[in-house]
Design an enzyme around this catalytic site. Structure first.
Site, PDB file in Angstrom:
ATOM      1  N   HIS A 155      62.017  42.299  52.116  1.00  0.00           N
ATOM      2  CA  HIS A 155      63.084  41.531  51.470  1.00  0.00           C
ATOM      3  C   HIS A 155      63.778  42.407  50.431  1.00  0.00           C
ATOM      4  CE1 HIS A 155      64.404  38.658  48.176  1.00  0.00           C
ATOM      5  NE2 HIS A 155      65.061  38.182  49.219  1.00  0.00           N
ATOM      6  N   ASN A 156      65.111  42.366  50.389  1.00  0.00           N
ATOM      7  CA  ASN A 156      65.870  43.193  49.439  1.00  0.00           C
ATOM      8  C   ASN A 156      65.313  44.626  49.391  1.00  0.00           C
ATOM      9  OD1 ASN A 156      67.398  40.964  48.885  1.00  0.00           O
ATOM     10  ND2 ASN A 156      66.607  40.619  46.832  1.00  0.00           N
ATOM     11  N   GLU A 185      66.212  44.731  55.005  1.00  0.00           N
ATOM     12  CA  GLU A 185      67.351  43.933  54.559  1.00  0.00           C
ATOM     13  C   GLU A 185      68.368  44.823  53.853  1.00  0.00           C
ATOM     14  OE1 GLU A 185      68.308  39.624  52.609  1.00  0.00           O
ATOM     15  OE2 GLU A 185      66.626  40.726  51.749  1.00  0.00           O
ATOM     16  N   ASP A 187      71.918  44.217  51.673  1.00  0.00           N
ATOM     17  CA  ASP A 187      72.923  43.338  51.059  1.00  0.00           C
ATOM     18  C   ASP A 187      74.230  44.123  50.908  1.00  0.00           C
ATOM     19  OD1 ASP A 187      70.826  41.617  50.885  1.00  0.00           O
ATOM     20  OD2 ASP A 187      71.020  41.209  48.746  1.00  0.00           O
ATOM     21  N   HIS A 200      72.207  44.015  44.715  1.00  0.00           N
ATOM     22  CA  HIS A 200      71.982  42.580  44.597  1.00  0.00           C
ATOM     23  C   HIS A 200      73.155  41.996  43.811  1.00  0.00           C
ATOM     24  CE1 HIS A 200      68.977  39.102  43.859  1.00  0.00           C
ATOM     25  NE2 HIS A 200      69.391  39.091  45.104  1.00  0.00           N
ATOM     26  N   GLU A 234      72.798  41.005  54.934  1.00  0.00           N
ATOM     27  CA  GLU A 234      73.311  39.901  54.129  1.00  0.00           C
ATOM     28  C   GLU A 234      74.734  40.321  53.775  1.00  0.00           C
ATOM     29  OE1 GLU A 234      72.451  37.982  49.853  1.00  0.00           O
ATOM     30  OE2 GLU A 234      70.729  37.921  51.206  1.00  0.00           O
TER      31      GLU A 234
END
Length: 602
Positions: A155-156, A185, A187, A200, A234
């Site tokens: 995640h992230n 992931e 973003d 983020h 994302e």
């Protein structure tokens, strides 16, 4: 209980037993009852003559089987392999190969015997590690659909710290890939000069270039595993910068990027890890076929219906608003919807992101190549209320579970609770050390560390429903006996003070199987603490279980500090006298620190 007495007891009861320690005629496992009764009696007695070191403990074993001789003949070594190590497949050739491998005295080798020094080398080798060495390579069936596997997921991935002011770095992707992570992931946000950036959003986390992330992935994707990598986007970018992203994905990844469906039988299932070897898949929302021919306005109106990350983004945005501007936290502004660009949409093949509505909606409407993302809190409620439905859903579709947006410190949840319902893509913050990542490392150490672990049959059966929340599974439980005998060369703290160590053994599985037991504390002994402590567990679903050995230093009446740990799946647990390697908090080897244990289960 001494090693010699356990051997003697097992020899006495062995003659009345058939295969697996069961009395002939199908009666109860008498050997298990006798062993446990004897262990219980011995536990009440003072252990006045405990061996002073690992060497002395192994010497006792050696003397039992050497029967007064100076060396251990191959036949006696074979007897040891059968009766103590429970290796029933071993034969004389096995014993002789061990002599060839570990005995360095020429005369003993010629006589097909093993000296004590050779036996000691064998007992401290990987052949006697608690982790089954067959499982250090890929050994599972890799021809099942992707939905049949637990997949190591980050995640992230870009973050090296917390979610608010942490640093984004390319090394985070390298570290995750080298740990066998197969779903990363990214973003993506609009950057200056038409260069998409990764960070983020709406925080003070630093930014890195999208093209640099993709270059890093291309360089390291298949360094430790040949199996497919999924890039979970994302996507917050404008259509123009999404087109730039698509160009980078195509030009940098080249033939590694999966751009068209494979030519395989149309079974209604996803391809297998073997089918997708050395391929990188893009996970993103995708334009529906009828949308492509329409104008941008039409696309914008319907594009967000397929947004699986919408809830995650909303939750993140609310969390950030509370942190940066408490007064604005309650206000809900309508967010500008992201419209997927056709160039990027075309790169999504088997991992199309759609919004989760309900299990019945998915059953009626979701295609096999579509996947959903669910926040941990919602997933937890679904698992509790509809466990069997969740399991069945995950037999057909990929599901990603992600940490709550409120975890601004990048803390993690326990991934086991979502593996229990068969979720494949359980995403963790790889930069955050602690029990959840220990559990993740233990799970994905299996199957050669390739990042794909076949889900057990109990999660894949179409004939029988499985509810992980139910304590009764109409199967005879597995009895696990762990004897924590001793430790060796435990790392001392910076102060140089010797440890007061104890060992905690934890079972992580379905709720009714999860428990822990602890040895007594040995005072002032880091070099060779001796516990000789017996632990007995009943496990109803061992296929889902992980075993954790954790050494801690007793620093006060109710306080202790971490020393080292090791975690492995129950299926990788070797029977017999075994040594347990220890790892630091960040997963590095603490060699030569280890535990010496005896393992038995039925």
């Amino acid at each position: 209980m001494t090693i010699a007495r356990l051997r003697s007891l097992r020899q006495r009861v062995h003659g009345n037993l058939g295969n697996g320690g069961w009395l002939r005629g199908g009666r109860q496992p008498r050997r298990y009852e006798l062993v446990m009764k004897y262990l219980s009696q011995q536990g009440k007695m003072k252990k006045s003559k405990a061996p002073s070191s690992r060497r002395a403990e192994i010497q006792q074993l050696y003397q039992c089987y050497a029967s007064g001789q100076v060396t251990l003949p191959a036949r006696a070594l074979l007897r040891f392999l059968h009766k103590e190590q429970m290796d029933l497949t071993a034969n004389e050739e096995t014993a002789e190969s061990l002599i060839d491998r570990y005995e360095i005295e020429e005369t003993a080798r010629e006589r097909r015997c093993m000296t004590f020094e050779g036996f000691l080398r064998y007992m401290e080798s990987k052949d006697c590690c608690v982790f089954n060495q067959v499982h250090t390579s890929v050994y599972q069936d890799m021809d099942q659909p992707l939905t049949s596997y637990f997949i190591s997921t980050s995640h992230n991935t870009y973050l090296t710290g917390d979610q608010l002011v942490g640093k984004s770095h390319l090394d985070a992707y390298v570290c995750a890939l080298r740990k066998g992570c197969r779903c990363l992931e990214i973003d993506c946000w609009d950057g200056p000069d038409m260069e998409p950036v990764v960070y983020h959003g709406y925080t003070l986390t630093t930014k890195i270039l999208f093209k640099d992330v993709i270059t890093t992935v291309e360089q390291h994707a298949f360094e430790v595993s040949a199996y497919p990598v999924i890039l979970s986007l994302e996507n917050h970018c404008s259509q123009e910068q999404q087109e730039v992203m698509a160009q980078y994905l195509i030009s940098i990844l080249g033939d590694k990027l999966l751009r068209t469906p494979l030519d395989h039988a149309a079974t209604g299932d996803l391809p297998s890890p073997n089918d997708l070897k050395y391929k990188i898949l893009i996970k993103n929302k995708k334009l529906r076929p009828q949308i492509k021919a329409e104008d941008t306005a039409g696309a914008e109106e319907s594009g967000d219906e397929d947004e699986d990350e919408e809830d995650e983004e909303d939750e993140d945005h609310q969390t950030k608003a509370k942190f940066w501007s408490p007064r604005k936290a309650g206000s809900k502004k309508k967010k500008k919807k992201v419209v997927v660009a056709e160039a990027l949409s075309d790169l999504v093949v088997y991992t199309t992101s759609v919004k989760f509505v309900s299990f019945s909606h998915s059953r009626d409407n979701q295609n096999y190549y579509e996947n959903t993302s669910i926040a941990e809190k919602k997933a937890r409620k679904l698992a509790k209320a509809s466990g069997p439905d969740f399991v069945q859903h995950n037999q057909k579709f990929l599901t990603r579970i992600y940490p709550a947006g409120s975890r601004t410190s990048s803390s993690n949840f326990n991934p086991q609770e979502f593996w229990n319902v068969g979720s494949q893509l359980v995403a963790l913050n790889f930069q955050s050390l602690g029990l959840p990542m220990d559990i993740n490392d233990g799970r994905f150490q299996d199957n050669g560390g390739c990042g794909y672990v076949l889900k057990p049959a109990v999660l894949m059966s179409s004939q029988r429903s499985f509810d992980p929340g139910c304590s009764q599974h109409n199967v005879k439980p597995t009895h696990l006996l762990l004897k924590v005998i001793s430790g060796s060369n435990l790392p001392v703290p910076r102060s140089g003070k010797a440890l007061d160590p104890f060992v905690r053994v934890e079972i992580h599985g379905i709720a009714s199987d999860s428990r822990r037991k602890t040895t007594h504390t040995v005072k002032n002994n880091s070099l060779s603490p001796h516990w000789d402590s017996d632990m007995n567990f009943n496990i109803s679903v061992p296929e889902l279980c992980l075993i954790r050995f954790c050494v801690r230093d007793q620093t006060g009446l109710l306080s202790s500090e971490f020393v080292g740990q090791y975690m492995l799946s129950f299926g990788s647990l070797k029977k017999g006298y075994r040594w347990v390697p220890l790892r630091s908090r960040d997963g590095c080897s603490l060699d030569p620190a280890s535990l010496f244990v005896f393992v038995w289960y039925t």
